[in-house]
Design a protein around this motif. Sequence first.
Motif, PDB file in Angstrom:
ATOM      1  N   ASP A 105      21.955 -11.067 -33.154  1.00 61.24           N
ATOM      2  CA  ASP A 105      22.530 -12.306 -33.424  1.00 61.24           C
ATOM      3  C   ASP A 105      22.374 -13.258 -32.624  1.00 61.24           C
ATOM      4  O   ASP A 105      22.609 -14.591 -32.911  1.00 61.24           O
ATOM      5  N   SER A 106      21.710 -13.262 -31.579  1.00 59.38           N
ATOM      6  CA  SER A 106      21.324 -14.367 -30.641  1.00 59.38           C
ATOM      7  C   SER A 106      20.082 -14.122 -30.119  1.00 59.38           C
ATOM      8  O   SER A 106      19.542 -12.829 -30.021  1.00 59.38           O
ATOM      9  N   LYS A 107      19.266 -15.139 -29.591  1.00 62.98           N
ATOM     10  CA  LYS A 107      17.940 -15.112 -29.111  1.00 62.98           C
ATOM     11  C   LYS A 107      17.990 -14.017 -27.678  1.00 62.98           C
ATOM     12  O   LYS A 107      16.931 -13.383 -27.638  1.00 62.98           O
TER      13      LYS A 107
END
Length: 168
Positions: A105-107
């Motif tokens: 869900d995140s880099k």
Amino acid sequence: MNVYDIALEYAKSKLDEAYKREESIKESASMQIAIFSFLITGIISLEIGLYENSFRFFTLSLIFSSIVVFTMLLAVLFAILSQWRMKRDHFPRVSEVIAVLNSADSKEKQERIGKEQLIGSYEAAADTMDVNNDKRTKLIFATHIMALLSIAEMFFFSFTIFIMLLTM
């Protein structure tokens, strides 16, 4: 340099070392197969020559040569087995890696998961190659033992026939 980068570099180095070790073992086995093939051919040629010249101890010589050739054939068998393709872990498919990375869900999480998966892939491949190379090394060791045994047999049998010729 963070922990993941250090682990990744180590895993790459370990896998590279395992590949080099595997190739070295296979080259050694190939060389041994070639050498034993020439020796076996030489022994068979010698026996044919002894038969054609009606050598007095031809039967005894044939028995001794058969034992030596059998030992050499065992060495060739072990060398061939050391070259056998063995099951090992491989890197996952690219589509699987992309799917795992896309699920993050995140880099930052994506980068961490990617490095963890890459390190795990290198680790699994290197570990299974190490296990396989250990098996190959044992087979090469058995080849060396058979080689030494066949050399000892050749000397013993040659000495025996020489002594028999002297006592006649």
